[in-house]
Design a protein around this motif. Structure first.
Motif, mmCIF file in Angstrom:
data_model
loop_
_atom_site.group_PDB
_atom_site.id
_atom_site.type_symbol
_atom_site.label_atom_id
_atom_site.label_comp_id
_atom_site.label_asym_id
_atom_site.label_seq_id
_atom_site.Cartn_x
_atom_site.Cartn_y
_atom_site.Cartn_z
ATOM 1 N N GLY A 187 0.800 -1.220 0.000
ATOM 2 C CA GLY A 187 0.000 0.000 0.000
ATOM 3 C C GLY A 187 0.836 1.275 0.000
ATOM 4 N N GLU A 188 2.107 1.189 0.405
ATOM 5 C CA GLU A 188 2.947 2.399 0.404
ATOM 6 C C GLU A 188 3.058 2.951 -1.018
ATOM 7 N N CYS A 189 2.938 2.081 -2.022
ATOM 8 C CA CYS A 189 2.970 2.542 -3.413
ATOM 9 C C CYS A 189 1.590 2.503 -4.064
ATOM 10 N N HIS A 190 0.795 1.466 -3.756
ATOM 11 C CA HIS A 190 -0.465 1.270 -4.477
ATOM 12 C C HIS A 190 -1.642 2.068 -3.907
ATOM 13 N N THR A 191 -1.523 2.587 -2.694
ATOM 14 C CA THR A 191 -2.616 3.390 -2.123
ATOM 15 C C THR A 191 -2.335 4.875 -2.388
ATOM 16 N N PRO A 192 -3.337 5.609 -2.914
ATOM 17 C CA PRO A 192 -3.090 7.035 -3.181
ATOM 18 C C PRO A 192 -2.858 7.803 -1.881
ATOM 19 N N ARG A 193 -2.138 8.928 -1.985
ATOM 20 C CA ARG A 193 -1.811 9.740 -0.812
ATOM 21 C C ARG A 193 -2.530 11.073 -0.860
ATOM 22 N N ASN A 194 -2.773 11.643 0.324
ATOM 23 C CA ASN A 194 -3.380 12.977 0.397
ATOM 24 C C ASN A 194 -2.291 14.051 0.268
ATOM 25 N N ALA A 195 -2.703 15.325 0.380
ATOM 26 C CA ALA A 195 -1.756 16.427 0.165
ATOM 27 C C ALA A 195 -0.619 16.406 1.181
ATOM 28 N N LEU A 196 -0.842 15.759 2.334
ATOM 29 C CA LEU A 196 0.198 15.697 3.358
ATOM 30 C C LEU A 196 1.095 14.472 3.184
ATOM 31 N N ALA A 198 0.102 11.338 3.274
ATOM 32 C CA ALA A 198 -0.307 10.154 4.042
ATOM 33 C C ALA A 198 -1.213 9.290 3.164
ATOM 34 N N THR A 199 -1.125 7.958 3.325
ATOM 35 C CA THR A 199 -1.954 7.085 2.502
ATOM 36 C C THR A 199 -3.426 7.236 2.898
ATOM 37 N N ASP A 200 -4.318 7.172 1.894
ATOM 38 C CA ASP A 200 -5.748 7.384 2.083
ATOM 39 C C ASP A 200 -6.419 6.052 2.427
ATOM 40 N N ALA A 201 -6.778 5.889 3.718
ATOM 41 C CA ALA A 201 -7.282 4.612 4.215
ATOM 42 C C ALA A 201 -8.572 4.175 3.513
ATOM 43 N N ASP A 202 -9.327 5.117 2.948
ATOM 44 C CA ASP A 202 -10.586 4.756 2.283
ATOM 45 C C ASP A 202 -10.368 4.302 0.841
ATOM 46 N N ARG A 203 -9.170 4.431 0.325
ATOM 47 C CA ARG A 203 -8.929 4.059 -1.073
ATOM 48 C C ARG A 203 -7.753 3.102 -1.176
ATOM 49 N N ARG A 204 -7.770 2.112 -0.268
ATOM 50 C CA ARG A 204 -6.636 1.187 -0.216
ATOM 51 C C ARG A 204 -6.416 0.455 -1.520
ATOM 52 N N MET A 205 -5.184 0.484 -2.006
ATOM 53 C CA MET A 205 -4.731 -0.264 -3.195
ATOM 54 C C MET A 205 -5.369 0.227 -4.486
ATOM 55 N N ALA A 206 -6.002 1.439 -4.444
ATOM 56 C CA ALA A 206 -6.743 1.914 -5.612
ATOM 57 C C ALA A 206 -5.851 2.521 -6.691
ATOM 58 N N GLY A 207 -4.538 2.575 -6.458
ATOM 59 C CA GLY A 207 -3.631 3.068 -7.501
ATOM 60 C C GLY A 207 -3.531 4.577 -7.523
ATOM 61 N N THR A 208 -2.496 5.071 -8.218
ATOM 62 C CA THR A 208 -2.259 6.508 -8.267
ATOM 63 C C THR A 208 -1.362 6.834 -9.454
ATOM 64 N N VAL A 209 -1.560 8.044 -10.007
ATOM 65 C CA VAL A 209 -0.635 8.455 -11.072
ATOM 66 C C VAL A 209 0.589 9.135 -10.465
ATOM 67 N N ALA A 210 0.560 9.355 -9.144
ATOM 68 C CA ALA A 210 1.670 10.047 -8.488
ATOM 69 C C ALA A 210 2.396 9.119 -7.523
ATOM 70 N N GLY A 211 2.873 7.988 -8.038
ATOM 71 C CA GLY A 211 3.575 7.013 -7.191
ATOM 72 C C GLY A 211 5.020 7.415 -6.971
ATOM 73 N N PRO A 212 5.807 6.508 -6.370
ATOM 74 C CA PRO A 212 7.204 6.818 -6.117
ATOM 75 C C PRO A 212 7.928 7.142 -7.419
ATOM 76 N N GLU A 213 8.845 8.096 -7.404
ATOM 77 C CA GLU A 213 9.596 8.526 -8.580
ATOM 78 C C GLU A 213 8.654 9.035 -9.666
ATOM 79 N N GLY A 214 7.436 9.495 -9.270
ATOM 80 C CA GLY A 214 6.475 9.999 -10.235
ATOM 81 C C GLY A 214 5.867 8.919 -11.110
#
Ligand code: HEC
Ligand code: HEC
Length: 294
Positions: A187-196, A198-214
Motif C-alpha cells: 500500500g505504500e505505493c499502491h494506495t493514493p496519498r493525500n496532500a500531506l 499520508a496514505t488514504d485509508a478509504d482508497r486502499r490499493m486503488a492506484g495513483t498516477v503520483a507514485g514513487p519517482e512519479g
C-alpha cells in the motif's frame, strides 16, 4: 572492537545452544529482510554501492531523500544501536536521538511488525559486513527540511499499532494481511496519498498516477474493470514470482525491483496468502490510465 579478554569471556558464556539460536534468528531475519525489501532503498544499486551502505536517491513531491547507511558500521551505520533502539525506530519512527523519521522510510507500515520479527531482522542485518561510508543528507524543498514539522504530521497521520491476528479470519488471510499491510508494504505505493503525503485509508490499493519517482501505480483492488478483480490467485502469485502479468507483459520500474528483491524470494504459500488477502479487500472503482511506453 572486542578486546581479547572479553572474547574469552564471551566464548565461555556463549554455549553452543546460544550459537544455534543465533543462527536460527539470522536465517529467519533474512526472510523478513527480503519480504520487507530493506535492501532496495538502502543500497545504491545504480552506483554499484555496497549492500545497505545507503546513497540511493528517492524522488518525492517533498524533495529527494537518500536511504541512509544501515550496515552494522558503528559510526556511519547502525552498529552501535541496541535491540531496543532498532525496534523503536521501526515501530515508532523515532531515532535513538529522539528525532522523528520522514515517512519516506515506511515505518508507517513496518510499525505493525511483530517485535520478535524485528529482533530477527536486526540479527540478520548485524551479520552483514559493516561499511564505513557516511550517509548523504536529503535534499528537501522548503520547509520540509525542517524535521520538527514531522511531529505535527505524525499527530495527524500516524497511529502506531502491532499486528493482531483476527480470529474471524482463517490463517491464510491473517498471514496475507500481515505480509501485505506490514512487511511487503504494497500500500505504500499502491494506495493514493493525500496532500500531506499520508496514505488514504478509504482508497486502499486503488492506484495513483503520483507514485514513487512519479511513476503510475495501477489499481490492485479487486475491482473487475479498473483493478485486478479478473485475476486469479494463480495469476497474482505468478506475477509476484516472475514479474509477468497474465498478458505476459513484464512489470517494470519500482515493481520490477519489488519482484526481484522481495516477492520472488518468498515461499509460494506466502505469495498465495498475499494474493488471497488482496483479492478479499474492498473493490474500488478507480481507473488509472496506463503510462505510455517509451
Ligand atoms: C521505500 C524506501 C525504504 C525502505 C523499503 C526501507 N527504508 Fe529504511 N529508510 C528510508 C529512508 C528514506 C530513511 C531516512 C529517513 C529519515 O531521514 O527520516 C530510512 C531510515 C532508516 C533507518 C534509520 C537510520 C538512521 O541512521 O537513523 C533504519 C534503521 C532503517 N531505515 C531500516 C530499514 C529496514 C530494517 C528496512 C526493511 C525492514 C527499511 N529500512 C526499509 C527508506 C526506506
Ligand atoms: C515501490 C513501489 C511498489 C510496491 C512496494 C509494490 N508495488 Fe506493485 N506496482 C508498482 C508499480 C510502479 C507498478 C506498475 C509496473 C508497470 O507498469 O510496469 C506495479 C504493478 C503491480 C501489479 C500489476 C497490476 C497490473 O494491472 O498490471 C500488481 C498485481 C502489483 N503491482 C502487486 C503488488 C503487490 C501484491 C505488492 C506487495 C507485495 C506490490 N505490488 C508492491 C509499485 C509497487
Amino acid at each position: 572492537m572486542l578486546r581479547f579478554p572479553t572474547l574469552i569471556l564471551l566464548l565461555l558464556v556463549l554455549t553452543p545452544a546460544d550459537a544455534l539460536a543465533e543462527a536460527d534468528a539470522i536465517e529467519r531475519g533474512e526472510y523478513i529482510f527480503n519480504a520487507a525489501g530493506c535492501a532496495g532503498c538502502h543500497t545504491d544499486l545504480k552506483g554499484n554501492g555496497p549492500l545497505l551502505a545507503g546513497g540511493r536517491p528517492l524522488e518525492t513531491p517533498f524533495g529527494r531523500f537518500y536511504g541512509p547507511n544501515i550496515t552494522p558500521d558503528p559510526q556511519h551505520g547502525i552498529g552501535a544501536w541496541t535491540d531496543e533502539q532498532f525496534v523503536t525506530a521501526l515501530k515508532t519512527g523515532v531515532s535513538p536521538a529522539g528525532k522523528p523519521y520522514y515517512p519516506a522510510f515506511p515505518f508507517t507500515s513496518f510499525n505493525r511488525a511483530k517485535p520478535e520479527d524485528l529482533l530477527d531482522l536486526k540479527a540478520y542485518i548485524f551479520s552483514l559486513p559493516p561499511v564505513a561510508q557516511p550517509s548523504r543528507a536529503h535534499e528537501l524543498r522548503f520547509p520540509f527540511g525542517w524535521r520538527p514539522l514531522l511531529w505535527g504530521w505524525r499527530m495527524l497521520n500516524f497511529k502506531p499499532a502491532t499486528f493482531a491476528e483476527d480470529p474471524n479470519q482463517d490463517v491464510q488471510l491473517n498471514r496475507g494481511r500481515y505480509l501485505v499491510d506490514t512487511l511487503t508494504h504494497c500500500g505504500e505505493c499502491h494506495t493514493p496519498r493525500n496532500a500531506l503525503g499520508a496514505t488514504d485509508a478509504d482508497r486502499r490499493m486503488a492506484g495513483t498516477v503520483a507514485g514513487p519517482e512519479g511513476q503510475t501505480v495501477p489499481n490492485i483492488s479487486p475491482h473487475p474493470d479498473t483493478g485486478i478483480g479478473a485475476w486469479s490467485v494463480a495469476d497474482l502469485t505468478s506475477l509476484l514470482k516472475s514479474g509477468l502479468t497474465p498478458e505476459f507483459d513484464s512489470v517494470g520500474g519500482s515493481m520490477g525491483e519489488v519482484v526481484e528483491q522481495s516477492t520472488s524470494r518468498l515461499l509460494d504459500e506466502d505469495l498465495e496468502a498475499i494474493a488471497m488477502y488482496l483479492l478479499s479487500l474492498p473493490s474500488i472503482d478507480n481507473l488509472i490510465a496506463k503510462p505510455s511506453t517509451e
